[in-house]
Design a protein around this motif. Structure first.
Motif, PDB file in Angstrom:
ATOM      1  N   ILE A 195     -15.606 -33.688  48.725  1.00  0.00           N
ATOM      2  CA  ILE A 195     -14.623 -34.192  49.678  1.00  0.00           C
ATOM      3  C   ILE A 195     -14.547 -33.346  50.936  1.00  0.00           C
ATOM      4  CG2 ILE A 195     -13.233 -35.234  47.876  1.00  0.00           C
ATOM      5  CD1 ILE A 195     -11.392 -32.828  47.984  1.00  0.00           C
ATOM      6  N   GLY A 196     -15.181 -32.171  50.942  1.00  0.00           N
ATOM      7  CA  GLY A 196     -15.158 -31.326  52.123  1.00  0.00           C
ATOM      8  C   GLY A 196     -13.808 -30.669  52.322  1.00  0.00           C
ATOM      9  N   SER A 197     -13.599 -30.133  53.512  1.00  0.00           N
ATOM     10  CA  SER A 197     -12.346 -29.450  53.825  1.00  0.00           C
ATOM     11  C   SER A 197     -12.067 -29.573  55.309  1.00  0.00           C
ATOM     12  CB  SER A 197     -12.425 -27.965  53.422  1.00  0.00           C
ATOM     13  OG  SER A 197     -11.263 -27.276  53.799  1.00  0.00           O
ATOM     14  N   LYS A 198     -10.874 -30.082  55.651  1.00  0.00           N
ATOM     15  CA  LYS A 198     -10.505 -30.199  57.053  1.00  0.00           C
ATOM     16  C   LYS A 198     -10.243 -28.825  57.671  1.00  0.00           C
ATOM     17  CE  LYS A 198      -8.448 -34.787  56.549  1.00  0.00           C
ATOM     18  NZ  LYS A 198      -7.218 -35.613  56.700  1.00  0.00           N
ATOM     19  N   GLN A 199      -9.681 -27.934  56.894  1.00  0.00           N
ATOM     20  CA  GLN A 199      -9.395 -26.579  57.369  1.00  0.00           C
ATOM     21  C   GLN A 199      -9.943 -25.584  56.365  1.00  0.00           C
ATOM     22  OE1 GLN A 199      -5.251 -25.741  57.924  1.00  0.00           O
ATOM     23  NE2 GLN A 199      -5.601 -23.765  58.885  1.00  0.00           N
ATOM     24  N   ILE A 200     -10.884 -24.755  56.812  1.00  0.00           N
ATOM     25  CA  ILE A 200     -11.541 -23.795  55.933  1.00  0.00           C
ATOM     26  C   ILE A 200     -10.764 -22.487  55.947  1.00  0.00           C
ATOM     27  CG2 ILE A 200     -13.652 -22.504  55.482  1.00  0.00           C
ATOM     28  CD1 ILE A 200     -15.183 -24.765  56.839  1.00  0.00           C
ATOM     29  N   ILE A 201     -10.262 -22.104  54.788  1.00  0.00           N
ATOM     30  CA  ILE A 201      -9.523 -20.848  54.638  1.00  0.00           C
ATOM     31  C   ILE A 201     -10.345 -19.943  53.732  1.00  0.00           C
ATOM     32  CG2 ILE A 201      -7.399 -19.782  53.846  1.00  0.00           C
ATOM     33  CD1 ILE A 201      -5.977 -22.414  54.384  1.00  0.00           C
ATOM     34  N   LYS A 202     -10.659 -18.756  54.229  1.00  0.00           N
ATOM     35  CA  LYS A 202     -11.474 -17.823  53.454  1.00  0.00           C
ATOM     36  C   LYS A 202     -10.603 -17.132  52.405  1.00  0.00           C
ATOM     37  CE  LYS A 202     -14.953 -16.947  57.000  1.00  0.00           C
ATOM     38  NZ  LYS A 202     -15.676 -15.932  57.797  1.00  0.00           N
ATOM     39  N   GLY A 203     -10.860 -17.514  51.146  1.00  0.00           N
ATOM     40  CA  GLY A 203     -10.134 -16.902  50.050  1.00  0.00           C
ATOM     41  C   GLY A 203     -10.881 -15.736  49.458  1.00  0.00           C
ATOM     42  N   ILE A 204     -10.555 -15.436  48.211  1.00  0.00           N
ATOM     43  CA  ILE A 204     -11.162 -14.278  47.544  1.00  0.00           C
ATOM     44  C   ILE A 204     -12.663 -14.483  47.371  1.00  0.00           C
ATOM     45  CG2 ILE A 204     -11.175 -12.928  45.417  1.00  0.00           C
ATOM     46  CD1 ILE A 204      -8.233 -13.560  45.089  1.00  0.00           C
ATOM     47  N   GLY A 205     -13.071 -15.712  47.037  1.00  0.00           N
ATOM     48  CA  GLY A 205     -14.495 -15.975  46.811  1.00  0.00           C
ATOM     49  C   GLY A 205     -15.338 -15.745  48.049  1.00  0.00           C
ATOM     50  N   LEU A 206     -14.937 -16.326  49.185  1.00  0.00           N
ATOM     51  CA  LEU A 206     -15.691 -16.153  50.431  1.00  0.00           C
ATOM     52  C   LEU A 206     -15.611 -14.705  50.922  1.00  0.00           C
ATOM     53  CD1 LEU A 206     -14.778 -19.435  52.355  1.00  0.00           C
ATOM     54  CD2 LEU A 206     -16.850 -18.924  51.065  1.00  0.00           C
ATOM     55  N   ALA A 207     -14.454 -14.083  50.733  1.00  0.00           N
ATOM     56  CA  ALA A 207     -14.331 -12.678  51.137  1.00  0.00           C
ATOM     57  C   ALA A 207     -15.269 -11.794  50.315  1.00  0.00           C
ATOM     58  CB  ALA A 207     -12.886 -12.216  50.973  1.00  0.00           C
ATOM     59  N   GLY A 208     -15.398 -12.105  49.015  1.00  0.00           N
ATOM     60  CA  GLY A 208     -16.332 -11.347  48.179  1.00  0.00           C
ATOM     61  C   GLY A 208     -17.772 -11.533  48.616  1.00  0.00           C
ATOM     62  N   MET A 209     -18.123 -12.761  49.041  1.00  0.00           N
ATOM     63  CA  MET A 209     -19.475 -13.003  49.559  1.00  0.00           C
ATOM     64  C   MET A 209     -19.736 -12.138  50.796  1.00  0.00           C
ATOM     65  SD  MET A 209     -19.967 -17.135  49.339  1.00  0.00           S
ATOM     66  CE  MET A 209     -19.567 -18.054  47.870  1.00  0.00           C
ATOM     67  N   GLU A 210     -18.776 -12.102  51.701  1.00  0.00           N
ATOM     68  CA  GLU A 210     -18.967 -11.315  52.923  1.00  0.00           C
ATOM     69  C   GLU A 210     -19.108  -9.831  52.612  1.00  0.00           C
ATOM     70  OE1 GLU A 210     -15.612 -12.434  55.311  1.00  0.00           O
ATOM     71  OE2 GLU A 210     -16.784 -13.960  56.389  1.00  0.00           O
ATOM     72  N   GLU A 211     -18.356  -9.341  51.637  1.00  0.00           N
ATOM     73  CA  GLU A 211     -18.471  -7.923  51.260  1.00  0.00           C
ATOM     74  C   GLU A 211     -19.846  -7.613  50.695  1.00  0.00           C
ATOM     75  OE1 GLU A 211     -15.315  -7.162  48.574  1.00  0.00           O
ATOM     76  OE2 GLU A 211     -13.722  -7.352  50.076  1.00  0.00           O
ATOM     77  N   ARG A 212     -20.368  -8.507  49.856  1.00  0.00           N
ATOM     78  CA  ARG A 212     -21.706  -8.267  49.316  1.00  0.00           C
ATOM     79  C   ARG A 212     -22.766  -8.360  50.407  1.00  0.00           C
ATOM     80  NH1 ARG A 212     -19.466 -11.018  44.769  1.00  0.00           N
ATOM     81  NH2 ARG A 212     -20.041 -13.055  45.624  1.00  0.00           N
ATOM     82  N   LEU A 213     -22.594  -9.327  51.319  1.00  0.00           N
ATOM     83  CA  LEU A 213     -23.563  -9.478  52.408  1.00  0.00           C
ATOM     84  C   LEU A 213     -23.550  -8.284  53.336  1.00  0.00           C
ATOM     85  CD1 LEU A 213     -23.081 -13.256  53.283  1.00  0.00           C
ATOM     86  CD2 LEU A 213     -25.214 -12.184  52.543  1.00  0.00           C
ATOM     87  N   ALA A 214     -22.403  -7.646  53.494  1.00  0.00           N
ATOM     88  CA  ALA A 214     -22.314  -6.493  54.390  1.00  0.00           C
ATOM     89  C   ALA A 214     -23.241  -5.364  53.945  1.00  0.00           C
ATOM     90  CB  ALA A 214     -20.867  -5.995  54.453  1.00  0.00           C
TER      91      ALA A 214
END
Length: 437
Positions: free
Chosen positions: A382-401
């Motif tokens: 269904i997608g998302s009209k407004q993308i809010i970075k939660g714990i999951g996306l924040a964890g991805m960014e930390e690993r990518l860093a």
């Protein structure tokens, strides 16, 4: 009953159909009771001579025939989901309701109950905007019939002389508007409740599936770990025997030889000691290599890109959601750090696709170009009209860093949700296994 309603379809049936059905039944019953109280049950109860009673009998026949058609049309509109049946009985119900306005003469309460019951059925049964449009069309027909009772012909002498006051027509229009508005608000509330029940049901299902998914991953890791540990022990045993065992045997042999030759010169002693030292140094180096190999042993589910296909297979088995993986031109191994980032990102992306996106098909693609490794995960949810970075996306960014990577998320115009990561490659990703001494 509320405690037993645990499914969204139960909410839509009991509260979206049954309760309005009961209300419609009460309103129609009130209309018919008022009619009988005003005119009697049949022509036999009507005053006048035989000829007048014969004429009145047609009046009662018309009312009862139109009443049956109207009641059947109302409940079929409410409970039947077939488009063609609803289309047919919308016209039948509107026509019969309009004709009932003629036969009811000047009794306003009968018309009010009949019209409001029809509007309640339309507004609670049909989809949004369709119900608004059709309720407006029906209300216009009803009001015209109220203000011009002889537009389709004269039913009786009462309707011939009765012309409602302007205030009565306005009152009927207001009641029709209120009935439509309240019914639409009620339908909206039922749909919201149904969606909340469906969301809770979906979350429970996802939690159960993710628990099973994680358990299966752990079981695979445990099974492979036991087998891998067994094979690694055998390999280390062979290496230790072939390298360190050879060194220690030679050292012992040299020491025994030196002990059995007390007449050795100083130069011979130094040569023997130097040989022993070199053998010991080589043995120490081989021991360090073995210890490095033991330390660098990884979780068997994460030791290469092949783990992605293991995750895909387990995820499809548990959830029933199809996952398509296109590995492109990527290498088998990018080193522990990048391999772990790819695998953890895929796990999190798959979890988000089923938890938030409610996807049925997930596409995972990889590409290695211009010293940049790209991984994209797209679903048809269904997608998302407004993308809010939660714990999951924040964890991805930390690993990518850790690998100087970049995360991108978006909801494409064609629908669904897309997640992409870009990791710069230095050409030395696979050299981190034995770089420490």
């Amino acid at each position: 009953m509320t405690e037993n309603i645990k499914r969204p379809e139960d909410v839509r049936f009991y509260w979206g159909k049954c309760l309005p059905g009961v209300l419609i039944f009460i309103m129609l019953s009130s209309a018919y009771i008022n009619f009988i109280r005003e005119y009697g049950f049949s022509a036999a109860h009507s005053p006048g001579n035989v000829q007048q009673r014969a004429t009145a009998s047609y009046f009662y026949i018309d009312f009862y025939v139109f009443s049956v058609i109207f009641a059947v049309s109302t409940f079929l509109i409410l409970f039947n989901e077939n488009f063609y049946i609803r289309f047919l009985f919308f016209f039948a119900g509107t026509a019969s309701g309009t004709l009932l306005a003629y036969t009811s003469g000047d009794l306003f309460t009968i018309k009010l109950f009949i019209f409001c019951s029809w509007l309640v059925a339309l507004c609670t049964a049909l989809r949004s905007w369709y119900n608004v449009f059709l309720s407006v069309v029906s209300s216009v027909c009803f009001i015209i019939a109220q203000y011009h009772p002889g537009v389709l012909g004269i039913i009786d002498s009462v309707s011939q002389i009765f012309v409602p006051r302007k205030e009565d027509t306005i009152t009927l229009a207001v009641y029709c508007l209120l009935a439509s508005l309240i019914s639409c608000i009620y339908k909206f509330a039922v749909l919201q409740w149904s969606e909340s029940v469906e969301a809770a049901q979906h979350i429970n299902m996802v939690m159960s599936q993710m628990t099973i998914f994680n358990q299966k991953l752990q079981n695979v890791a445990k099974t492979r770990g036991e087998e891998s540990a067994k094979q690694e022990r055998m390999r280390i045993t062979r290496d230790m025997h072939d390298s360190c065992g050879y060194v220690f045997v030679n050292i012992i042999a040299l020491m025994d030889a030196a002990e059995s030759r007390p007449e050795m010169t100083h130069e011979q002693t130094e040569e023997t000691l130097m040989t022993v030292r070199n053998l010991a140094a080589n043995g120490l180096q081989e021991t360090r290599k073995t210890l490095h190999a033991i330390r660098d042993m990884q979780n068997p589910i994460e030791n290469s890109i092949d783990a992605i296909y293991d995750i895909k297979k387990l995820f499809e088995q548990v959830t029933g959601i199809r996952v398509t993986v296109d590995s492109g031109n990527i290498r088998h191994d990018y080193g522990r750090t990048i391999d772990s980032i790819l695998i953890r990102t895929m796990q999190e992306a798959l979890t988000n696709a089923i938890r938030h996106g409610r996807a049925e098909h997930i596409f995972v693609t990889f590409w290695d170009e211009n010293n940049t490794l790209t991984m994209s995960v797209k679903d048809d949810g269904i997608g998302s009209k407004q993308i809010i970075k939660g714990i999951g996306l924040a964890g991805m960014e930390e690993r990518l860093a850790k690998a100087c990577g970049v995360l991108e998320v978006e909801s494409p115009k064609e629908g669904g949700f897309k997640l992409s990561i870009h990791i710069p490659l230095t050409g030395h990703e696979g050299e981190n296994k034995n770089e420490e001494s």
